[in-house]
Design a protein around this motif. Structure first.
Motif, mmCIF file in Angstrom:
data_model
loop_
_atom_site.group_PDB
_atom_site.id
_atom_site.type_symbol
_atom_site.label_atom_id
_atom_site.label_comp_id
_atom_site.label_asym_id
_atom_site.label_seq_id
_atom_site.Cartn_x
_atom_site.Cartn_y
_atom_site.Cartn_z
ATOM 1 N N ARG A 95 45.164 -33.664 30.023
ATOM 2 C CA ARG A 95 45.066 -32.413 29.620
ATOM 3 C C ARG A 95 46.437 -31.967 29.205
ATOM 4 N N GLU A 96 47.500 -32.818 29.908
ATOM 5 C CA GLU A 96 48.893 -32.318 29.444
ATOM 6 C C GLU A 96 49.836 -33.645 29.651
ATOM 7 N N LEU A 97 51.021 -33.614 28.996
ATOM 8 C CA LEU A 97 51.827 -34.734 28.747
ATOM 9 C C LEU A 97 52.107 -35.621 30.209
ATOM 10 N N PRO A 98 52.580 -34.823 30.997
ATOM 11 C CA PRO A 98 52.877 -35.483 32.410
ATOM 12 C C PRO A 98 51.818 -35.935 33.087
ATOM 13 N N GLN A 99 50.445 -35.604 32.905
ATOM 14 C CA GLN A 99 49.323 -35.995 33.247
ATOM 15 C C GLN A 99 48.932 -37.458 32.567
ATOM 16 N N ALA A 100 49.375 -37.224 31.213
ATOM 17 C CA ALA A 100 49.165 -38.500 30.222
ATOM 18 C C ALA A 100 49.957 -39.593 30.985
ATOM 19 N N LEU A 101 51.313 -39.325 31.215
ATOM 20 C CA LEU A 101 52.187 -40.403 31.725
ATOM 21 C C LEU A 101 51.674 -41.048 33.005
ATOM 22 N N THR A 102 51.159 -40.198 33.741
ATOM 23 C CA THR A 102 51.017 -40.689 35.272
ATOM 24 C C THR A 102 49.481 -41.478 35.190
ATOM 25 N N GLU A 103 48.622 -41.190 34.191
ATOM 26 C CA GLU A 103 47.454 -41.986 34.000
ATOM 27 C C GLU A 103 47.658 -43.267 33.259
ATOM 28 N N MET A 148 36.442 -25.451 13.880
ATOM 29 C CA MET A 148 36.710 -25.171 15.288
ATOM 30 C C MET A 148 38.292 -25.377 15.300
ATOM 31 N N VAL A 149 38.782 -25.128 16.340
ATOM 32 C CA VAL A 149 40.314 -24.912 16.840
ATOM 33 C C VAL A 149 40.664 -25.388 18.248
ATOM 34 N N LEU A 150 41.719 -25.797 18.256
ATOM 35 C CA LEU A 150 42.174 -26.043 19.684
ATOM 36 C C LEU A 150 42.010 -24.856 20.736
ATOM 37 N N GLY A 151 41.669 -24.826 21.734
ATOM 38 C CA GLY A 151 41.620 -23.723 22.623
ATOM 39 C C GLY A 151 42.458 -23.672 23.651
ATOM 40 N N ARG A 152 41.938 -23.699 24.834
ATOM 41 C CA ARG A 152 42.859 -23.786 26.269
ATOM 42 C C ARG A 152 42.894 -25.215 26.497
ATOM 43 N N ASP A 153 43.885 -25.337 27.513
ATOM 44 C CA ASP A 153 43.818 -26.745 28.495
ATOM 45 C C ASP A 153 43.733 -27.872 27.365
ATOM 46 N N THR A 154 44.332 -28.332 26.249
ATOM 47 C CA THR A 154 44.144 -29.269 25.820
ATOM 48 C C THR A 154 45.653 -30.259 25.622
ATOM 49 N N PHE A 155 45.575 -31.641 25.554
ATOM 50 C CA PHE A 155 46.804 -32.403 25.547
ATOM 51 C C PHE A 155 47.510 -31.855 24.279
ATOM 52 N N ALA A 156 46.808 -31.954 23.096
ATOM 53 C CA ALA A 156 47.407 -31.638 21.686
ATOM 54 C C ALA A 156 48.152 -30.205 22.117
ATOM 55 N N GLY A 157 47.561 -29.300 22.664
ATOM 56 C CA GLY A 157 48.124 -27.937 22.656
ATOM 57 C C GLY A 157 49.412 -28.125 23.672
ATOM 58 N N ASP A 158 49.288 -28.826 24.476
ATOM 59 C CA ASP A 158 50.544 -29.141 25.494
ATOM 60 C C ASP A 158 51.809 -29.660 24.685
ATOM 61 N N LEU A 159 51.429 -30.880 24.036
ATOM 62 C CA LEU A 159 52.465 -31.237 22.999
ATOM 63 C C LEU A 159 53.158 -30.278 22.125
ATOM 64 N N LEU A 160 52.393 -29.527 21.503
ATOM 65 C CA LEU A 160 52.687 -28.377 20.440
ATOM 66 C C LEU A 160 53.727 -27.399 21.212
ATOM 67 N N ALA A 161 53.287 -27.152 22.319
ATOM 68 C CA ALA A 161 54.182 -25.991 23.221
ATOM 69 C C ALA A 161 55.239 -26.611 23.368
ATOM 70 N N ARG A 162 55.462 -27.719 23.698
ATOM 71 C CA ARG A 162 56.737 -28.443 24.189
ATOM 72 C C ARG A 162 57.660 -28.280 22.884
ATOM 73 N N LEU A 163 57.298 -28.447 21.816
ATOM 74 C CA LEU A 163 57.809 -28.232 20.379
ATOM 75 C C LEU A 163 58.005 -26.909 19.858
ATOM 76 N N GLY A 164 57.793 -25.942 20.775
ATOM 77 C CA GLY A 164 57.891 -24.632 20.455
ATOM 78 C C GLY A 164 56.746 -24.011 19.544
ATOM 79 N N VAL A 165 55.548 -24.499 19.556
ATOM 80 C CA VAL A 165 54.505 -23.974 18.797
ATOM 81 C C VAL A 165 53.345 -23.282 19.740
ATOM 82 N N HIS A 166 53.398 -21.839 19.639
ATOM 83 C CA HIS A 166 52.449 -21.383 20.444
ATOM 84 C C HIS A 166 51.180 -21.137 20.018
ATOM 85 N N ASN A 167 49.977 -21.895 20.492
ATOM 86 C CA ASN A 167 48.758 -21.824 20.113
ATOM 87 C C ASN A 167 48.127 -20.683 20.124
#
Length: 245
Positions: A95-103, A148-167
């Motif tokens: 669901r988020e980048l740190p989790q992806a790296l761990t998985e 359909m759009v990205l909503g809450r708690d998504t991996f893609a949304g987390d990446l965008l947030a790290r790049l300064g994009v607020h969903n």
């Protein structure tokens, strides 16, 4: 889990690329949607159906040591059917980048017994160096007809947030809400982010629905996949976002 894994089936395109890049030859089965790395069809890996409709009998006939799946991309009944047939299945959650790296470490090092691949360290370092260029308000369509759009708690949304994009829909009750295009067109935002998967948005298919908003066409693989593409994703995504501003 213990013992060497020599026959692996992947039900997740991201994990297919991760395994193939780290230990060529382990994969004996992949989905119809697995496109990276190139040459999978010549590697001996059998196509076993889609992520949502894998052929359980074909998979079990391959006698895999391990099937790797994902709780979002694959259906619980298919995982249950494989386990009932005596097949070991590892189910990831991302669901988020740190989790992806761990998985990814759990799959490659923990389950498959591989040496941690260099690309995984490079991916971690690339994202550690990210400095958002600024704050942008955006929404991210992933499908049309219906929209359909990205909503809450998504991996893609987390990446965008790290790049300064607020969903704009990050606090929506649903993870992938259906939103009328009229509502999207009227939304107050700086940018519309249009990935090329799962729906393939292009310059001719997508931006015309939002004529008053800048649209960033981005690589879906770099936005939604967790694998070797993560190492170059910050630069690739930042360039696409910047070009649209």
């Amino acid at each position: 889990m213990s013992g060497a894994r020599t026959r692996v089936v992947s039900l997740v395109p991201s994990l297919t690329e991760a395994v193939a890049a780290s230990a060529p030859g382990l994969l004996v089965g992949v989905t119809d949607w697995c496109t990276h790395p190139g040459g999978l069809d010549g590697s001996g890996a059998v196509r076993i159906g889609g992520t949502k409709n894998p052929d359980v009998e074909r998979i079990t006939a391959l006698r895999p040591d391990l099937v790797i799946a994902n709780e979002e991309e694959n259906r619980a009944p298919d995982v249950a059917a494989l386990r009932a047939a005596g097949t070991e299945v590892l189910v990831t959650e991302v669901r988020e980048l740190p989790q992806a790296l761990t998985e990814l470490d759990r799959v490659l090092v923990g389950a498959l017994g591989l040496t941690r691949p260099r690309w995984l360290d490079e991916a971690e370092a690339a994202w550690a160096d990210v400095e958002p260029a600024g704050a942008l308000r955006a929404f991210v369509p992933i499908w049309r007809r219906p929209w359909m759009v990205l909503g809450r708690d998504t991996f893609a949304g987390d990446l965008l947030a790290r790049l300064g994009v607020h969903n704009l829909y990050a606090d929506h009750a649903e993870r992938y809400p259906r939103v009328p295009v009229e509502e999207l067109a009227a939304a107050g935002c700086d940018l519309v982010v249009l990935p090329d998967e799962p729906y393939r948005f292009t310059r001719e298919d997508g931006p015309e629905a939002f004529p008053d908003r800048p649209c960033a066409l981005v690589s879906g693989r770099h936005l939604t996949w967790y694998g070797p593409s993560l190492a170059e994703a910050p630069a690739v995504l930042a360039a696409a976002l910047g070009a649209a501003r």
